[in-house]
Design an enzyme around this catalytic site. Sequence first.
Site, PDB file in Angstrom:
ATOM      1  N   ASP A 153     -12.984  -2.127 -20.839  1.00  0.00           N
ATOM      2  CA  ASP A 153     -12.144  -0.998 -21.401  1.00  0.00           C
ATOM      3  C   ASP A 153     -12.706   0.420 -20.826  1.00  0.00           C
ATOM      4  OD1 ASP A 153     -10.858   0.132 -23.634  1.00  0.00           O
ATOM      5  OD2 ASP A 153     -12.072  -1.109 -25.212  1.00  0.00           O
ATOM      6  N   ASP A 208      -3.659   1.338 -28.806  1.00  0.00           N
ATOM      7  CA  ASP A 208      -3.924   0.062 -29.515  1.00  0.00           C
ATOM      8  C   ASP A 208      -2.975  -0.186 -30.619  1.00  0.00           C
ATOM      9  OD1 ASP A 208      -6.219   0.096 -27.888  1.00  0.00           O
ATOM     10  OD2 ASP A 208      -7.480   0.349 -29.992  1.00  0.00           O
TER      11      ASP A 208
HETATM   12  C1  GLA Z   1     -10.356  -0.087 -27.564  1.00  0.00           C
HETATM   13  C2  GLA Z   1      -9.378  -1.145 -27.065  1.00  0.00           C
HETATM   14  C3  GLA Z   1      -9.474  -2.137 -28.410  1.00  0.00           C
HETATM   15  C4  GLA Z   1     -10.714  -2.739 -28.624  1.00  0.00           C
HETATM   16  C5  GLA Z   1     -11.643  -1.395 -29.151  1.00  0.00           C
HETATM   17  C6  GLA Z   1     -13.092  -1.993 -29.081  1.00  0.00           C
HETATM   18  O1  GLA Z   1      -9.772   0.679 -28.729  1.00  0.00           O
HETATM   19  O2  GLA Z   1      -8.349  -0.664 -26.799  1.00  0.00           O
HETATM   20  O3  GLA Z   1      -8.315  -3.373 -27.887  1.00  0.00           O
HETATM   21  O4  GLA Z   1     -11.355  -3.417 -27.621  1.00  0.00           O
HETATM   22  O5  GLA Z   1     -11.772  -0.431 -28.055  1.00  0.00           O
HETATM   23  O6  GLA Z   1     -14.071  -1.234 -29.608  1.00  0.00           O
END
Ligand code: GLA
Length: 408
Positions: A153, A208
């Site tokens: 991430d 997301d």
């Molecule tokens: C980000 C990612 C998500 C998830 C969260 C976890 O927002 O894009 O898919 O992994 O972090 O904290």
Amino acid sequence: MRKTLIKTGVLCSALLLSVNAAAEKKFEGLADTPPMGWNSWNTFDCDVDENMIREMADAMVESGMRDAGYEYINIDDCWHGERDENGEIQVSEEHFPSGMKALADYVHSKGLKLGIYSDAGNTTCAGRPGSRGHEYQDARTYAEWGIDYLKYDWCDTENINPIGAYTTMRDALHEAGRPIYYSICEWGDNQPWEWAQDIGHSWRATGDIYPCWDCSYNWGSWSSLGVLKILDIRKDLRLRQYAGPGHWNDYDMMEVGNGMTEAEDRSHFSLWAMLNSPLITGNDLRSMSDTTREILTNKEIIALNQDPKGVEAMRYIDAGDLNVFLKPLANDELALLFLNRGDDVLKYSHDWQFNIIKDDQTGLEINFNNERFTWKDLWKGGKGNTDKPLNLEIPPHDVVVLRLKPAN
Ligand code: GLA
């Protein structure tokens, strides 16, 4: 003499180092088709523990999902404890008391693979320890644990160069020696499609996801996106050209079974399959309905995603509520997806003869006046051919997906 020996030794190590550095690359052959699996985040957020993960592996087998092609069980954020005095990352003892290796052994014993999550910054998006400055150490730990997939991430990364950061972890994984699928997750912020082909096996192309059809959910400094929102960003960015075997656009973990209608779930799943997105489910596999299970295990839809030609679908007709997607497949076959974006039933007559297909990216051209195809409806099972117009009545937010084969 001694001096010369030392000098030669230093020279050899320097040479070895540069050869090693040059040799680092991503693992090949792990993503000839998009990965399929499950991830904890969409349903469980930070609430992850080893019992739930074991149960999810059991459910993946019992539901028939493993037989349909799903293989990864991926733990997202929040599995972490602290780093020890040597900087080695620990699992949360409270939630993973048996340790990650035991969990990987269990998942492997079910014929599945285990994935884990980290972050290129100092902390993950949920504030757990990130891998910055610990990349080689963490990669070695994941390899020792028997991890098969890393989602990496991009939180807490101010002033870090994304290409450098993602390359460092790629090299660390390669040096650790265990083939690990490497999933880049920086939400498309730094146009990874332009530089990540030789670094990761897929890159998140968008922010997301949120389990809704055409909404966005505002979290303050950022928003998560419904199915149509992701679909349209993808088109605006012209992302299709960048994906192919070994390196895929990732439109995020799916929300099938997480609150949308049956038609929306069917459309979402069919679209992600057509777009060659990783098919990573995000629902609770232990308690899903038969309808959700049937959607997720439709082998003919999955086959579109796993087609060896590896070409992402293009939007071939874009006419208000009607979108038609076209996906060239191996053996001169193709798939067509008719999507009703709107809130009313959509009546549409598709006259093959008037709809010549031309795809500049693959060079595909089909004039149905000269070429005949048979088709199969992959959700309803109906069959036909391209001699006569296709008369469709598509319910709101639903799809019709056809697989076409040359008639002879
Ligand atoms: C980000 C990612 C998500 C998830 C969260 C976890 O927002 O894009 O898919 O992994 O972090 O904290």
